[in-house]
Design an enzyme around this catalytic site. Structure first.
Site, PDB file in Angstrom:
ATOM      1  N   ASP A 101       0.832  -1.212   0.000  1.00  0.00           N
ATOM      2  CA  ASP A 101       0.000   0.000   0.000  1.00  0.00           C
ATOM      3  C   ASP A 101       0.865   1.261   0.000  1.00  0.00           C
ATOM      4  OD1 ASP A 101      -2.361   1.399  -0.004  1.00  0.00           O
ATOM      5  OD2 ASP A 101      -2.701   1.222   2.153  1.00  0.00           O
ATOM      6  N   ASN A 125       1.210   3.443  -2.920  1.00  0.00           N
ATOM      7  CA  ASN A 125       1.719   3.887  -4.229  1.00  0.00           C
ATOM      8  C   ASN A 125       1.217   5.289  -4.579  1.00  0.00           C
ATOM      9  OD1 ASN A 125       2.718   1.333  -4.367  1.00  0.00           O
ATOM     10  ND2 ASN A 125       1.385   0.614  -6.015  1.00  0.00           N
ATOM     11  N   TRP A 150       2.926   7.972  -2.508  1.00  0.00           N
ATOM     12  CA  TRP A 150       4.320   8.120  -2.972  1.00  0.00           C
ATOM     13  C   TRP A 150       4.349   9.067  -4.175  1.00  0.00           C
ATOM     14  CZ3 TRP A 150       7.107   7.336  -7.410  1.00  0.00           C
ATOM     15  CH2 TRP A 150       8.496   7.190  -7.307  1.00  0.00           C
ATOM     16  N   SER A 158      -7.802  -5.388  -4.967  1.00  0.00           N
ATOM     17  CA  SER A 158      -8.921  -5.920  -4.183  1.00  0.00           C
ATOM     18  C   SER A 158     -10.223  -5.820  -4.971  1.00  0.00           C
ATOM     19  CB  SER A 158      -9.051  -5.144  -2.865  1.00  0.00           C
ATOM     20  OG  SER A 158      -9.594  -3.858  -3.109  1.00  0.00           O
ATOM     21  N   ASN A 160     -11.183  -2.342  -5.248  1.00  0.00           N
ATOM     22  CA  ASN A 160     -10.370  -1.400  -6.035  1.00  0.00           C
ATOM     23  C   ASN A 160     -11.007  -1.018  -7.383  1.00  0.00           C
ATOM     24  OD1 ASN A 160      -7.190  -2.688  -4.813  1.00  0.00           O
ATOM     25  ND2 ASN A 160      -8.303  -0.874  -4.150  1.00  0.00           N
ATOM     26  N   ARG A 164       2.109  -4.792   6.265  1.00  0.00           N
ATOM     27  CA  ARG A 164       1.386  -3.756   5.509  1.00  0.00           C
ATOM     28  C   ARG A 164       2.263  -2.514   5.461  1.00  0.00           C
ATOM     29  NH1 ARG A 164      -4.879  -2.242   4.787  1.00  0.00           N
ATOM     30  NH2 ARG A 164      -4.543  -0.565   3.295  1.00  0.00           N
ATOM     31  N   ARG A 224      -5.070  -1.470   9.043  1.00  0.00           N
ATOM     32  CA  ARG A 224      -6.262  -2.266   8.742  1.00  0.00           C
ATOM     33  C   ARG A 224      -5.940  -3.394   7.772  1.00  0.00           C
ATOM     34  NH1 ARG A 224      -7.584   2.965   6.886  1.00  0.00           N
ATOM     35  NH2 ARG A 224      -7.050   3.215   4.690  1.00  0.00           N
ATOM     36  N   SER A 261      -8.192  -4.468   5.273  1.00  0.00           N
ATOM     37  CA  SER A 261      -8.764  -4.203   3.939  1.00  0.00           C
ATOM     38  C   SER A 261      -9.175  -5.494   3.196  1.00  0.00           C
ATOM     39  CB  SER A 261      -7.781  -3.379   3.085  1.00  0.00           C
ATOM     40  OG  SER A 261      -7.484  -2.149   3.715  1.00  0.00           O
ATOM     41  N   GLU A 312       1.245 -12.818  12.635  1.00  0.00           N
ATOM     42  CA  GLU A 312       1.835 -11.672  13.328  1.00  0.00           C
ATOM     43  C   GLU A 312       1.768 -10.472  12.392  1.00  0.00           C
ATOM     44  OE1 GLU A 312       2.873 -11.554  16.465  1.00  0.00           O
ATOM     45  OE2 GLU A 312       2.328 -13.669  16.705  1.00  0.00           O
TER      46      GLU A 312
HETATM   47  C1  IPE Z   1      -5.538  -2.655  -0.098  1.00  0.00           C
HETATM   48  O1  IPE Z   1      -5.181  -1.324  -0.270  1.00  0.00           O
HETATM   49  C2  IPE Z   1      -5.533  -3.361  -1.408  1.00  0.00           C
HETATM   50  C3  IPE Z   1      -4.224  -3.542  -2.028  1.00  0.00           C
HETATM   51  C4  IPE Z   1      -3.093  -3.227  -1.498  1.00  0.00           C
HETATM   52  C5  IPE Z   1      -4.238  -4.157  -3.300  1.00  0.00           C
HETATM   53  P1  IPE Z   1      -6.268  -0.175  -0.431  1.00  0.00           P
HETATM   54  O2  IPE Z   1      -5.519   1.087  -0.592  1.00  0.00           O
HETATM   55  O3  IPE Z   1      -7.240  -0.526  -1.493  1.00  0.00           O
HETATM   56  O4  IPE Z   1      -7.023  -0.231   0.974  1.00  0.00           O
HETATM   57  P2  IPE Z   1      -7.835   0.881   1.751  1.00  0.00           P
HETATM   58  O5  IPE Z   1      -8.867   1.429   0.795  1.00  0.00           O
HETATM   59  O6  IPE Z   1      -6.861   1.919   2.185  1.00  0.00           O
HETATM   60  O7  IPE Z   1      -8.429   0.159   2.921  1.00  0.00           O
HETATM   61  C1  IPE Z   2      -1.618   0.242  -3.292  1.00  0.00           C
HETATM   62  O1  IPE Z   2      -1.384   1.591  -3.343  1.00  0.00           O
HETATM   63  C2  IPE Z   2      -1.804  -0.377  -4.653  1.00  0.00           C
HETATM   64  C3  IPE Z   2      -3.185  -0.777  -4.951  1.00  0.00           C
HETATM   65  C4  IPE Z   2      -4.188  -0.766  -4.131  1.00  0.00           C
HETATM   66  C5  IPE Z   2      -3.421  -1.253  -6.297  1.00  0.00           C
HETATM   67  P1  IPE Z   2      -2.561   2.639  -3.343  1.00  0.00           P
HETATM   68  O2  IPE Z   2      -2.920   2.946  -4.757  1.00  0.00           O
HETATM   69  O3  IPE Z   2      -3.692   2.182  -2.504  1.00  0.00           O
HETATM   70  O4  IPE Z   2      -1.856   3.895  -2.699  1.00  0.00           O
HETATM   71  P2  IPE Z   2      -2.476   4.918  -1.656  1.00  0.00           P
HETATM   72  O5  IPE Z   2      -3.001   4.118  -0.514  1.00  0.00           O
HETATM   73  O6  IPE Z   2      -3.559   5.654  -2.367  1.00  0.00           O
HETATM   74  O7  IPE Z   2      -1.334   5.786  -1.263  1.00  0.00           O
HETATM   75 MG    MG Z   3      -4.085   2.405  -0.550  1.00  0.00          MG
END
Ligand code: IPE
Ligand code: IPE
Ligand code: MG
Length: 277
Positions: A35, A37, A40, A80, A83, A204, A210, A212, A223
């Protein structure tokens, strides 16, 4: 373990970290919620997809390092079922990156003996992605090393629902529906991760506390390790730190730990008061 040490510069931080690990107590299965990206990319005033692109390299490093450490299973959360709420352009970029990763990594998967498995509702993915996934799964199926599960269009709840429906369908086909009784082993045998150990360590990135909807059944006693590091910055040192932290945990699985506790055979000094009737 030795395979990883051989690739590290003696005296480097990573080398020292790797040496500090107990090779006999490595997690059998590591699961990762990759999580951060988007954040970043935001921090660099770049579009979110630039963060996803930067997230490919840490996938490569993590997969290779876990394989060299001798980890049995690694499960990465890539997409997910929730997503799909994201803009279509972002989702399409994710499919492009996934196909690019699979294409580019195929030789490394073969070289490292890694078995690739896509877990999730694969039938709900675009045909080109499905096709690529099936091909990589077939070509790596006989590899003897680590199993790499990539969770795509994955939800922990939908996995459990799908498993129950699959068991019901099977019993219906076999005419045993009236005798069907679920138990934990039977349900686990219908999950995508059947036959693999449950995750010992769940990492994570990006500091979110969380789950998710990830591996809800399988992480009952995992753990948890949460790092503030955003996924594109996750490197081998972070991975080794997570495993080091894991090895310091006291895993009790609901029992008690024998060391440092009073001998259970010792007489109880104070009688426990019994309430009067
Ligand atoms: C969880 O990250 C799913 C993946 C890393 C693929 P999310 O960014 O979708 O989760 P939430 O929305 O913050 O709970
Ligand atoms: C995780 O990074 C990758 C996927 C869920 C595909 P995010 O895209 O959720 O990055 P943030 O949480 O918005 O920073
Ligand atoms: Mg995310």
């Amino acid at each position: 373990m030795q395979a990883l040490l051989d690739t590290l510069a003696p005296g480097s931080d990573e080398w020292k970290l790797a040496l500090s690990l107990d090779p006999s107590r490595l997690p059998a299965h590591i699961a990762v919620i990759m999580d951060g990206n988007g954040r970043w990319a935001n921090q660099r005033s770049l579009p979110r997809v630039a963060g996803h692109k930067a997230g490919v390299e840490p996938v490569r490093t993590t997969v290779e390092s876990c394989a060299r450490l001798g980890i049995g299973s690694l499960t990465l959360y890539a997409f997910s079922v929730e997503n799909w709420k994201r803009p279509q352009s972002e989702v399409e970029t994710l499919w492009r990156l996934l196909r690019y990763y699979l294409h580019r990594e195929m030789p490394a998967l073969m070289k490292n003996g890694i078995r690739f498995k896509a877990i999730g509702r694969i039938e709900g993915l675009p045909p080109s992605v499905r096709h690529e996934l099936r091909e990589v799964m077939e070509r790596t199926a006989a590899n003897p090393g680590m199993t790499l599960n990539v969770a795509i269009n994955y939800g922990g709840r939908s996995e459990i629902v799908d498993a129950v429906n699959a068991l019901l369908d099977q019993a219906r086909r076999e005419g045993t529906l009236d005798r069907l009784r679920l138990d934990e082993d039977l349900l686990a045998s219908a999950l995508h991760t059947a036959g693999q150990p449950e995750p010992d360590l769940l990492i994570r990135t990006s500091g979110e506390m969380r789950i998710s909807n990830f591996l809800l059944w399988q992480i009952a006693y995992a753990e948890l390790y949460v790092t503030e590091t955003l996924w594109p910055d996750f490197d081998r040192k972070e991975l080794l730190c997570a495993i080091q932290a894991y090895q310091k945990r006291d895993r009790r699985f609901g029992g008690i730990h024998a060391s440092g506790q009073r001998n259970l055979d010792e007489p109880i000094l104070e009688a426990v008061p019994v309430p009067a009737r």
